[in-house]
Motif scaffolding. Sequence first.
Motif, PDB file in Angstrom:
ATOM      1  N   GLU A 107      14.400 -64.374 -24.279  1.00  0.00           N
ATOM      2  CA  GLU A 107      14.953 -63.070 -23.527  1.00  0.00           C
ATOM      3  C   GLU A 107      14.539 -63.449 -21.651  1.00  0.00           C
ATOM      4  OE1 GLU A 107      15.964 -58.869 -24.376  1.00  0.00           O
ATOM      5  OE2 GLU A 107      14.186 -58.816 -22.811  1.00  0.00           O
ATOM      6  N   LEU A 108      15.440 -62.969 -20.668  1.00  0.00           N
ATOM      7  CA  LEU A 108      14.314 -63.761 -20.148  1.00  0.00           C
ATOM      8  C   LEU A 108      14.976 -62.228 -18.765  1.00  0.00           C
ATOM      9  CD1 LEU A 108      12.813 -65.574 -17.622  1.00  0.00           C
ATOM     10  CD2 LEU A 108      15.305 -66.154 -16.814  1.00  0.00           C
ATOM     11  N   SER A 109      14.347 -61.492 -17.810  1.00  0.00           N
ATOM     12  CA  SER A 109      14.282 -60.483 -16.785  1.00  0.00           C
ATOM     13  C   SER A 109      13.755 -60.786 -15.525  1.00  0.00           C
ATOM     14  CB  SER A 109      13.914 -59.515 -17.980  1.00  0.00           C
ATOM     15  OG  SER A 109      13.815 -58.313 -17.107  1.00  0.00           O
ATOM     16  N   LEU A 110      14.375 -61.009 -14.844  1.00  0.00           N
ATOM     17  CA  LEU A 110      13.663 -61.251 -13.193  1.00  0.00           C
ATOM     18  C   LEU A 110      15.055 -59.760 -11.828  1.00  0.00           C
ATOM     19  CD1 LEU A 110      15.177 -64.832 -12.740  1.00  0.00           C
ATOM     20  CD2 LEU A 110      12.988 -64.120 -13.227  1.00  0.00           C
ATOM     21  N   LYS A 111      13.882 -59.031 -11.633  1.00  0.00           N
ATOM     22  CA  LYS A 111      13.805 -57.899 -10.366  1.00  0.00           C
ATOM     23  C   LYS A 111      13.490 -58.231  -9.250  1.00  0.00           C
ATOM     24  CE  LYS A 111      13.822 -54.139 -13.973  1.00  0.00           C
ATOM     25  NZ  LYS A 111      14.072 -53.322 -14.616  1.00  0.00           N
TER      26      LYS A 111
ATOM     27  N   ILE B 285      14.841 -55.814  -3.051  1.00  0.00           N
ATOM     28  CA  ILE B 285      14.138 -56.165  -1.389  1.00  0.00           C
ATOM     29  C   ILE B 285      13.610 -55.034  -0.707  1.00  0.00           C
ATOM     30  CG2 ILE B 285      15.546 -57.134   0.219  1.00  0.00           C
ATOM     31  CD1 ILE B 285      17.726 -57.556  -1.246  1.00  0.00           C
ATOM     32  N   ASN B 286      14.037 -53.470  -1.168  1.00  0.00           N
ATOM     33  CA  ASN B 286      13.173 -52.696  -0.472  1.00  0.00           C
ATOM     34  C   ASN B 286      13.651 -51.056  -1.326  1.00  0.00           C
ATOM     35  OD1 ASN B 286      16.020 -51.910   0.311  1.00  0.00           O
ATOM     36  ND2 ASN B 286      15.574 -53.117   2.011  1.00  0.00           N
ATOM     37  N   ARG B 287      13.721 -50.234  -0.963  1.00  0.00           N
ATOM     38  CA  ARG B 287      13.231 -49.247  -2.145  1.00  0.00           C
ATOM     39  C   ARG B 287      15.330 -49.182  -2.435  1.00  0.00           C
ATOM     40  NH1 ARG B 287       9.736 -43.929   0.236  1.00  0.00           N
ATOM     41  NH2 ARG B 287       7.328 -45.317  -0.432  1.00  0.00           N
ATOM     42  N   SER B 288      16.151 -49.497  -1.147  1.00  0.00           N
ATOM     43  CA  SER B 288      17.695 -49.488  -1.253  1.00  0.00           C
ATOM     44  C   SER B 288      17.722 -50.380  -1.617  1.00  0.00           C
ATOM     45  CB  SER B 288      18.076 -48.035  -0.229  1.00  0.00           C
ATOM     46  OG  SER B 288      17.788 -49.060   1.071  1.00  0.00           O
ATOM     47  N   LYS B 289      17.407 -51.191  -1.504  1.00  0.00           N
ATOM     48  CA  LYS B 289      18.100 -52.081  -2.517  1.00  0.00           C
ATOM     49  C   LYS B 289      17.237 -53.457  -3.404  1.00  0.00           C
ATOM     50  CE  LYS B 289      19.292 -54.624   1.191  1.00  0.00           C
ATOM     51  NZ  LYS B 289      19.802 -55.526   2.800  1.00  0.00           N
ATOM     52  N   LYS B 290      18.162 -53.391  -4.591  1.00  0.00           N
ATOM     53  CA  LYS B 290      17.442 -54.617  -5.589  1.00  0.00           C
ATOM     54  C   LYS B 290      18.604 -55.597  -6.046  1.00  0.00           C
ATOM     55  CE  LYS B 290      15.701 -49.745  -6.915  1.00  0.00           C
ATOM     56  NZ  LYS B 290      15.431 -48.605  -7.835  1.00  0.00           N
ATOM     57  N   ILE B 291      17.693 -56.549  -6.753  1.00  0.00           N
ATOM     58  CA  ILE B 291      18.790 -57.253  -7.548  1.00  0.00           C
ATOM     59  C   ILE B 291      18.089 -57.449  -8.956  1.00  0.00           C
ATOM     60  CG2 ILE B 291      19.466 -60.144  -7.356  1.00  0.00           C
ATOM     61  CD1 ILE B 291      19.623 -59.331  -4.387  1.00  0.00           C
ATOM     62  N   ASN B 292      19.519 -57.381  -9.688  1.00  0.00           N
ATOM     63  CA  ASN B 292      18.397 -57.771 -11.307  1.00  0.00           C
ATOM     64  C   ASN B 292      19.648 -58.850 -12.142  1.00  0.00           C
ATOM     65  OD1 ASN B 292      16.876 -55.822 -11.190  1.00  0.00           O
ATOM     66  ND2 ASN B 292      18.559 -53.564 -11.620  1.00  0.00           N
ATOM     67  N   LEU B 293      18.663 -59.447 -12.977  1.00  0.00           N
ATOM     68  CA  LEU B 293      18.871 -60.580 -13.288  1.00  0.00           C
ATOM     69  C   LEU B 293      18.534 -60.344 -15.217  1.00  0.00           C
ATOM     70  CD1 LEU B 293      20.034 -64.300 -13.181  1.00  0.00           C
ATOM     71  CD2 LEU B 293      18.165 -63.878 -14.800  1.00  0.00           C
ATOM     72  N   LEU B 294      19.145 -60.886 -16.110  1.00  0.00           N
ATOM     73  CA  LEU B 294      18.820 -60.579 -17.025  1.00  0.00           C
ATOM     74  C   LEU B 294      19.880 -61.467 -18.140  1.00  0.00           C
ATOM     75  CD1 LEU B 294      17.039 -59.268 -19.455  1.00  0.00           C
ATOM     76  CD2 LEU B 294      19.353 -57.413 -20.026  1.00  0.00           C
ATOM     77  N   TYR B 295      19.149 -62.148 -19.179  1.00  0.00           N
ATOM     78  CA  TYR B 295      19.848 -63.000 -20.062  1.00  0.00           C
ATOM     79  C   TYR B 295      19.190 -63.336 -20.630  1.00  0.00           C
ATOM     80  CZ  TYR B 295      20.225 -66.842 -22.351  1.00  0.00           C
ATOM     81  OH  TYR B 295      19.853 -68.210 -24.074  1.00  0.00           O
ATOM     82  N   ASN B 296      19.621 -62.852 -22.355  1.00  0.00           N
ATOM     83  CA  ASN B 296      19.376 -63.317 -23.817  1.00  0.00           C
ATOM     84  C   ASN B 296      20.637 -64.060 -24.932  1.00  0.00           C
ATOM     85  OD1 ASN B 296      21.474 -61.565 -23.858  1.00  0.00           O
ATOM     86  ND2 ASN B 296      19.156 -59.092 -23.367  1.00  0.00           N
TER      87      ASN B 296
END
Length: 333
Positions: A35-39, A42-53
């Motif tokens: 499993e791999l999680s990347l978060k 960018i700031n409090r109101s902008k986010k990018i999440n990536l999850l592989y499993n």
Amino acid sequence: GKFIFKPGLFYHQYLRKLNQINSIKSLDKNYLLPELSLKYNINRSKKINLLYNLKVKFPSVLRLSNQYTLTNFNSIYQGNDNLENELYHQLNVYYYKFNMFKNLNYNLSINYIKKEKSLKSTNQINEINYIAKPVILDNADENLSFNGGISKGFNSYKLSLNTNASFSNYLQFVNSNLQRNKSTNYGFGLGVETSFMKFPNIELSYNKSFSNYITKISTSKFENNNLQVHLEHDFFNDFIFNVDYTYNQFKNKNQQAESNNDLLNASLYYQKENSPWSFEITARNLFDTQFKRQNSFSEFLISDTKTFILPRMFLFKLSYKLIANAAFLIFQV
């Protein structure tokens, strides 16, 4: 911090014992699942999440039962006690942005699934009747889906736009023939919502979708339109008036067939402040629609169903609240 990286490796042991009539079977399987999680914040109101499993999924009891089960008026299901498990890769990417000052919200998600071992059904078809039995196939399914939306709020109303698409490539057994099929689905939606204090409020949404099903011998194309309107008005402090309208349209592009249906319901509710009594008059199916026609398609079967609807009716409801947050007496005629 802004960047969070979480790799993982999990060990799973699965034990199963099936005890059926004249049959006892056991299963013992072991898996190492990464499993791999990347978060990235960018700031409090902008986010990018990536999850592989890598995931494992075992079949339900119904699929393991070696008896016959009547699942519908035209279908019989026979389980398979030799089934093991599905094994598939899953990747999710999610993007979110919110601007509080502009009251603007964005979201975007992408999901990809690749199945190394997939649970499928062998289907023996005779006209509209069929018998299904599950099997495990290698490299059977692949699916890519996309969802996106944006909403903008103003003083007393909000506008929204959403879109979606999915692409599937999968194996299917039909009368002992194994074939690879494809399906594509995509659509969009629009919405308007108001939040007035002294005027009627309305929620309006329109959705349009397209579906294509492709085999070696045929291509089926469908189109759907859906309109929903909800109106609510509070007046004279004690009255609430509601109206709900729904319109559906289905088109079969291959057969040049089209079906339409709409429903209209309304209600008037009255309860004086601090009074245990309430009254409501409800009108259902004001257009006196006789039936609702729906069309759908699965991996191998195209269905056209007709659902009959109760005729136009009017209801009067009288309620008395015995104890706060405890019980109600309701009389309906």
